[in-house]
Scaffold this motif. Structure first.
Motif, PDB file in Angstrom:
ATOM      1  N   GLU A   1     -11.883   0.285   6.768  1.00 59.41           N
ATOM      2  CA  GLU A   1     -11.766  -1.057   6.196  1.00 59.41           C
ATOM      3  C   GLU A   1     -13.052  -1.449   5.481  1.00 59.41           C
ATOM      4  O   GLU A   1     -13.018  -2.060   4.402  1.00 59.41           O
ATOM      5  CB  GLU A   1     -11.459  -2.078   7.303  1.00 59.41           C
ATOM      6  CG  GLU A   1     -10.057  -1.971   7.867  1.00 59.41           C
ATOM      7  CD  GLU A   1      -9.842  -2.914   9.053  1.00 59.41           C
ATOM      8  OE1 GLU A   1     -10.741  -3.739   9.321  1.00 59.41           O
ATOM      9  OE2 GLU A   1      -8.786  -2.808   9.702  1.00 59.41           O
TER      10      GLU A   1
ATOM     11  N   LYS B   1      -9.276   7.844   2.271  1.00 58.87           N
ATOM     12  CA  LYS B   1      -8.111   7.136   2.796  1.00 58.87           C
ATOM     13  C   LYS B   1      -6.975   8.092   3.147  1.00 58.87           C
ATOM     14  O   LYS B   1      -6.228   7.861   4.093  1.00 58.87           O
ATOM     15  CB  LYS B   1      -7.629   6.095   1.778  1.00 58.87           C
ATOM     16  CG  LYS B   1      -8.580   4.926   1.606  1.00 58.87           C
ATOM     17  CD  LYS B   1      -8.118   3.967   0.513  1.00 58.87           C
ATOM     18  CE  LYS B   1      -6.901   3.203   0.920  1.00 58.87           C
ATOM     19  NZ  LYS B   1      -6.545   2.166  -0.098  1.00 58.87           N
TER      20      LYS B   1
ATOM     21  N   THR C   1     -13.249   0.455   2.183  1.00 58.75           N
ATOM     22  CA  THR C   1     -12.271  -0.095   1.246  1.00 58.75           C
ATOM     23  C   THR C   1     -12.732  -1.446   0.712  1.00 58.75           C
ATOM     24  O   THR C   1     -12.611  -1.738  -0.486  1.00 58.75           O
ATOM     25  CB  THR C   1     -10.893  -0.244   1.929  1.00 58.75           C
ATOM     26  OG1 THR C   1     -10.471   1.031   2.433  1.00 58.75           O
ATOM     27  CG2 THR C   1      -9.854  -0.763   0.951  1.00 58.75           C
TER      28      THR C   1
END
Length: 219
Positions: free
Chosen positions: A109, A189, A112
């Motif tokens: 997270e 990812k 990202t």
């Protein structure tokens, strides 16, 4: 009576503010590689004590932007291909080691989110913001190593990397910067660690080569 009685905590000293301001001028090209930072002249122009300027310059020296030379005093660094090679080799070793690890949900997270902030910075076209977000993205990747010492070491490296990335920004568009980092993010990812390592290595090696070519053209 406490041993800390009378101790004042200041968010930012005048010297740090001056160091930040001088750093911005160096990044913007107001001072070129090899230029002297004349402490007396800067102090007179800004109306501050020379000791404060000296302290600010010492802060810049710690960031790698300035060095002291015999009989010349403080000068803006003049990067060499050898400097670039050494710095980018260290960077590659850290980042590829990090990319070989599987991120926890919170780490993914963070990476990202850092990429999202890079995209937002690119939309503004502000070089300073783009460079800051670029480095924050890579710092988030290094955090996969789960070492506060390595985090701190990389953070110190980014002070010098910021200078080099600012130089590189003159040769690529914000869209190119985003695209180069998007392929890295996608590999992480998708859990493809081998591809993530390869993309990071290619990204760093390409940037190092471009920098060395640019430095060679200046000679």
């Amino acid at each position: 009576m406490s041993a800390l009685d009378g101790l004042e905590v200041r968010r930012t000293t005048t010297a740090q503010q001056l160091a930040d301001g001088l750093s911005e001028r160096i990044m913007a090209g107001a001072f070129g590689p090899g230029d002297r930072l004349r402490e007396s002249a800067i102090a007179a122009e800004l109306g501050v004590a020379r000791n404060t300027i000296r302290e600010a310059v010492r802060i810049l020296e710690l960031t790698g932007l300035v060095r002291y030379e015999v009989n010349r005093g403080a000068v803006v660094i003049a990067p060499t291909p050898e400097n670039v090679e050494a710095l980018y080799t260290a960077r590659e070793r850290l980042e590829t080691a990090a990319a070989a690890r599987t991120p926890r949900p919170g780490q993914l997270e963070a990476i990202t989110a850092a990429f999202g902030e890079l995209v937002e910075a690119a939309e503004t076209g502000d070089t300073g913001k783009i460079v800051d977000r670029d480095l924050a993205f890579h710092q988030a990747i290094v955090a996969l190593l789960d070492s506060s010492r390595l985090d701190a070491f990389y953070a110190e490296m980014t002070k010098e990397l910021r200078f080099f990335l600012t130089v590189l920004s003159k040769s690529e568009t914000p869209e190119q910067v985003v695209a180069e980092h998007e392929v890295i993010l996608n590999a992480i990812k998708e859990g493809d660690r081998d591809r993530a390592v390869a993309e990071i290595r290619a990204h760093i090696d390409t940037n190092a080569q471009r920098l060395k070519e640019m430095l060679g053209e200046r000679r």
